[in-house]
Design a protein around this motif. Structure first.
Motif, PDB file in Angstrom:
ATOM      1  N   GLN A 112       0.818  -1.179   0.171  1.00 15.52           N
ATOM      2  CA  GLN A 112      -0.044  -0.240  -0.005  1.00 15.52           C
ATOM      3  C   GLN A 112       0.762   1.259  -0.036  1.00 15.52           C
ATOM      4  O   GLN A 112       0.493   2.484  -0.032  1.00 15.52           O
ATOM      5  N   LEU A 113       2.001   1.245   0.388  1.00 17.85           N
ATOM      6  CA  LEU A 113       2.790   2.448   0.631  1.00 17.85           C
ATOM      7  C   LEU A 113       3.011   3.234  -0.827  1.00 17.85           C
ATOM      8  O   LEU A 113       2.654   4.434  -0.782  1.00 17.85           O
ATOM      9  N   ASP A 114       3.188   2.659  -1.910  1.00 19.49           N
ATOM     10  CA  ASP A 114       3.508   3.367  -3.163  1.00 19.49           C
ATOM     11  C   ASP A 114       2.281   3.986  -3.599  1.00 19.49           C
ATOM     12  O   ASP A 114       1.921   5.312  -3.927  1.00 19.49           O
ATOM     13  N   GLY A 115       0.830   3.326  -3.351  1.00 25.25           N
ATOM     14  CA  GLY A 115      -0.424   3.956  -3.726  1.00 25.25           C
ATOM     15  C   GLY A 115      -0.560   5.018  -3.020  1.00 25.25           C
ATOM     16  O   GLY A 115      -1.093   6.050  -3.552  1.00 25.25           O
ATOM     17  N   ARG A 119      -0.188   9.600  -4.406  1.00 24.26           N
ATOM     18  CA  ARG A 119      -1.067  10.493  -4.123  1.00 24.26           C
ATOM     19  C   ARG A 119      -0.545  12.069  -4.159  1.00 24.26           C
ATOM     20  O   ARG A 119      -0.891  13.279  -4.509  1.00 24.26           O
ATOM     21  N   ILE A 120       0.781  12.085  -3.678  1.00 22.31           N
ATOM     22  CA  ILE A 120       1.446  13.513  -3.454  1.00 22.31           C
ATOM     23  C   ILE A 120       2.765  13.305  -4.476  1.00 22.31           C
ATOM     24  O   ILE A 120       3.479  14.475  -4.336  1.00 22.31           O
ATOM     25  N   SER A 121       2.913  12.609  -5.040  1.00 21.81           N
ATOM     26  CA  SER A 121       4.428  12.496  -5.626  1.00 21.81           C
ATOM     27  C   SER A 121       4.521  13.448  -6.919  1.00 21.81           C
ATOM     28  O   SER A 121       5.666  13.806  -7.345  1.00 21.81           O
ATOM     29  N   ASP A 122       3.448  13.951  -7.525  1.00 23.72           N
ATOM     30  CA  ASP A 122       3.496  14.935  -8.645  1.00 23.72           C
ATOM     31  C   ASP A 122       3.610  16.263  -7.863  1.00 23.72           C
ATOM     32  O   ASP A 122       3.702  17.369  -8.952  1.00 23.72           O
ATOM     33  N   LYS A 123       3.558  16.515  -6.417  1.00 20.43           N
ATOM     34  CA  LYS A 123       3.756  17.686  -5.887  1.00 20.43           C
ATOM     35  C   LYS A 123       4.716  17.958  -4.839  1.00 20.43           C
ATOM     36  O   LYS A 123       4.891  18.877  -4.418  1.00 20.43           O
ATOM     37  N   ALA A 124       5.645  16.643  -4.580  1.00 19.80           N
ATOM     38  CA  ALA A 124       6.214  16.650  -3.607  1.00 19.80           C
ATOM     39  C   ALA A 124       7.410  15.672  -3.749  1.00 19.80           C
ATOM     40  O   ALA A 124       7.169  14.607  -4.457  1.00 19.80           O
ATOM     41  N   SER A 127      11.204  11.024   0.939  1.00 20.83           N
ATOM     42  CA  SER A 127      11.996   9.884   1.279  1.00 20.83           C
ATOM     43  C   SER A 127      11.543   9.162   2.433  1.00 20.83           C
ATOM     44  O   SER A 127      11.007   9.822   3.258  1.00 20.83           O
ATOM     45  N   THR A 128      11.678   7.900   2.296  1.00 28.21           N
ATOM     46  CA  THR A 128      10.821   6.943   3.158  1.00 28.21           C
ATOM     47  C   THR A 128      11.663   6.047   3.798  1.00 28.21           C
ATOM     48  O   THR A 128      12.635   5.367   3.516  1.00 28.21           O
TER      49      THR A 128
END
Length: 150
Positions: A112-115, A119-124, A127-128
């Motif tokens: 579930q982490l990538d999903g 949701r924010i990857s195109d705005k930020a 680093s996890t």
């Protein structure tokens, strides 16, 4: 905060469901006296609320992750709103430094982490790190400092 206030707060930290009668006996005051002190501690913002500590694992969230989030230029407020809207983000601090946010995620599995992050990857940029253990659970700061500040 005087010594009695500190005793009240420490007792409530240990057991926020302690009855006024038991709390009064613990600190050597009457129930109405303890009730009045708790009311004043709330009014002053020392006690912000009484809460429940839920174990995410029991609810099926077997993994936690710490996510450092760096919004892209002009996207700070949008990213902050998205973080607030995603329920898997359990905590978030706005911080100084290269990243603007440090957040804690509770997730059922790594799948579930990538999903969630998408949701924010195109705005930020993110680093996890996956949390292996939590040697110190969230706790209040030492109350002795509060006594000196009063």
């Amino acid at each position: 905060m005087d010594e009695t206030d500190i005793k009240i707060v420490e007792a409530l930290i240990d057991d926020a469901r302690m009855s006024l009668k038991d709390l009064a006996a613990h600190v050597g005051l009457s129930s109405p006296g303890v009730s009045e002190r708790i009311r004043r501690l709330q009014e002053r913002g020392v006690i912000r609320g009484f809460t429940v500590d839920i174990d995410p694992k029991v609810l099926g969230y077997s993994l936690q992750a710490i996510v450092r989030i760096r919004p892209l230029p002009g996207k700070l407020h949008i990213v902050q709103q998205l973080i607030q809207e995603i329920p898997e983000f359990c905590e978030c601090d706005k911080v100084t430094g290269e990243d603007c946010f440090v957040a804690r995620l509770a997730i059922p599995s790594i799948d579930q982490l990538d999903g969630i992050l998408d949701r924010i990857s195109d705005k930020a940029e993110t680093s996890t790190s996956i949390v292996k253990s939590q040697p110190i659970r969230r706790r209040p700061p030492p109350l002795a400092v509060a006594e000196k500040a009063s």
